[in-house]
Write an enzyme that holds these catalytic residues in place. Structure first.
Site, PDB file in Angstrom:
ATOM      1  N   MET A 198      14.381 -52.785 -55.092  1.00  0.00           N
ATOM      2  CA  MET A 198      12.959 -52.442 -55.110  1.00  0.00           C
ATOM      3  C   MET A 198      12.788 -50.935 -55.288  1.00  0.00           C
ATOM      4  SD  MET A 198      10.814 -55.095 -52.795  1.00  0.00           S
ATOM      5  CE  MET A 198      11.186 -54.440 -51.177  1.00  0.00           C
ATOM      6  N   ARG A 223      13.099 -47.394 -46.863  1.00  0.00           N
ATOM      7  CA  ARG A 223      12.046 -47.038 -45.912  1.00  0.00           C
ATOM      8  C   ARG A 223      12.367 -45.762 -45.131  1.00  0.00           C
ATOM      9  NH1 ARG A 223      11.467 -52.700 -45.927  1.00  0.00           N
ATOM     10  NH2 ARG A 223       9.302 -53.369 -46.212  1.00  0.00           N
ATOM     11  N   MET A 280      21.295 -47.010 -44.270  1.00  0.00           N
ATOM     12  CA  MET A 280      20.519 -46.519 -45.407  1.00  0.00           C
ATOM     13  C   MET A 280      19.487 -47.552 -45.827  1.00  0.00           C
ATOM     14  SD  MET A 280      23.235 -44.483 -47.798  1.00  0.00           S
ATOM     15  CE  MET A 280      24.017 -42.986 -47.173  1.00  0.00           C
ATOM     16  N   ALA A 322      13.486 -46.722 -54.956  1.00  0.00           N
ATOM     17  CA  ALA A 322      13.754 -45.704 -53.928  1.00  0.00           C
ATOM     18  C   ALA A 322      15.245 -45.740 -53.601  1.00  0.00           C
ATOM     19  CB  ALA A 322      12.893 -45.929 -52.695  1.00  0.00           C
ATOM     20  N   HIS A 351      22.540 -48.539 -52.568  1.00  0.00           N
ATOM     21  CA  HIS A 351      22.278 -49.207 -53.852  1.00  0.00           C
ATOM     22  C   HIS A 351      23.339 -48.827 -54.883  1.00  0.00           C
ATOM     23  CE1 HIS A 351      17.934 -49.052 -52.355  1.00  0.00           C
ATOM     24  NE2 HIS A 351      18.136 -50.345 -52.559  1.00  0.00           N
TER      25      HIS A 351
END
Length: 282
Positions: A30, A189, A186, A32, A37
């Protein structure tokens, strides 16, 4: 580096990979993006001919409209991070209309009870939204492998069940949690936390790490009571839940069974920002 915003154009590009049966790895996000990631992408790059990353803030998995509104959207910097990792990664950054084609709603899914535990209790409809978007993305990308982080361990189990029940031909790979220097898991948010809140949030991992040690000599209920007491002693965090559950079924542990694997799960609010974490229990 190529960024697709329309699924038809992405499908046209992927067709030669499908036809030649080249391995496609997929990392749904999603946005950010953080090191967690990027580590999923690195795993995909090792094992596949092509890696596709989706960046899409999925509205149907948010039960809180305010959370959806405030969720960080940083597409330009996300693309730059991916490019710096490997410029051959393909990015799919669709609009809501491209994904949902004017009908932004969830399909109802059954996950053999996994959906009723923890996050399912506190975020009604969340896993219907997750199942809806993951199934749609799998149908668009048609990957051989997909990569999910263990920070969202319940989601990982849900996606595995989705693939099993709907016979979707993709292997689900769970990857370890990446943490900040202070132990905080991590999360996108985390970008909404102030520097002070981010520093204090190390308390979450410290607490569940101590709970993991206590679990070797105390009952699940005693450990849960201890965690609740720790959070009552401070005023920075609001504990939503702490549960010790069977890794396979996600059912709360009432009595230890040496033949089962357990994991501790936690959800905490910091200034209305919701953070989750989990840890394996030996």
């Amino acid at each position: 580096m190529t960024v697709f915003v329309k699924q038809n154009e992405l499908k046209d590009y992927l067709k030669s990979f499908w036809d030649e049966k080249k391995s496609i790895g997929f990392v749904p996000t999603m946005g950010a993006l953080h090191q967690g990631h990027l580590s999923l992408m690195s795993e995909s790059l090792k094992k596949n001919s092509l890696t596709v990353v989706s960046i899409f803030v999925n509205p149907t998995q948010f039960n809180n409209p305010e959370d959806l509104k405030k969720y960080p959207r940083t597409l330009d910097s996300d693309v730059e991070k991916i490019k710096n990792l490997d410029s051959n990664i393909i990015v799919y950054a669709p609009t809501v209309d491209d994904i949902y084609e004017g009908k932004t709603e969830s399909t109802s899914f059954k996950y053999d009870g996994l959906e009723f535990q923890m996050e399912g209790k506190h975020r009604p409809g969340h896993f219907d939204g997750v199942g809806t978007i993951v199934k749609k993305l799998f149908e668009i990308v048609q990957p051989n492998n997909a990569y999910f982080g263990e920070k969202d361990f319940q989601q990982l189990q849900i996606v595995k069940k989705l693939v099993e029940k709907y016979k979707i031909p993709v292997k689900i790979n769970g990857c370890k949690i990446h943490r900040e220097a202070n132990g905080l898991a991590m999360s996108s948010r985390n970008e909404r936390l102030s520097n002070e809140e981010r520093s204090k949030a190390s308390f979450i991992f410290k607490t569940i790490s101590e709970a993991a040690k206590l679990f070797s000599k105390k009952s699940a209920q005693e450990v849960s009571n201890w965690v609740n007491d720790q959070f009552k002693k401070q005023n920075t965090f609001e504990l939503e839940y702490f549960e010790i559950a069977d890794e396979a079924t996600l059912i709360e542990c009432k009595r230890k069974n040496k033949n089962k694997k357990y994991r501790a799960f936690i959800a905490v609010f910091v200034n209305n920002i919701r953070l989750i974490d989990n840890i394996s229990l030996k």
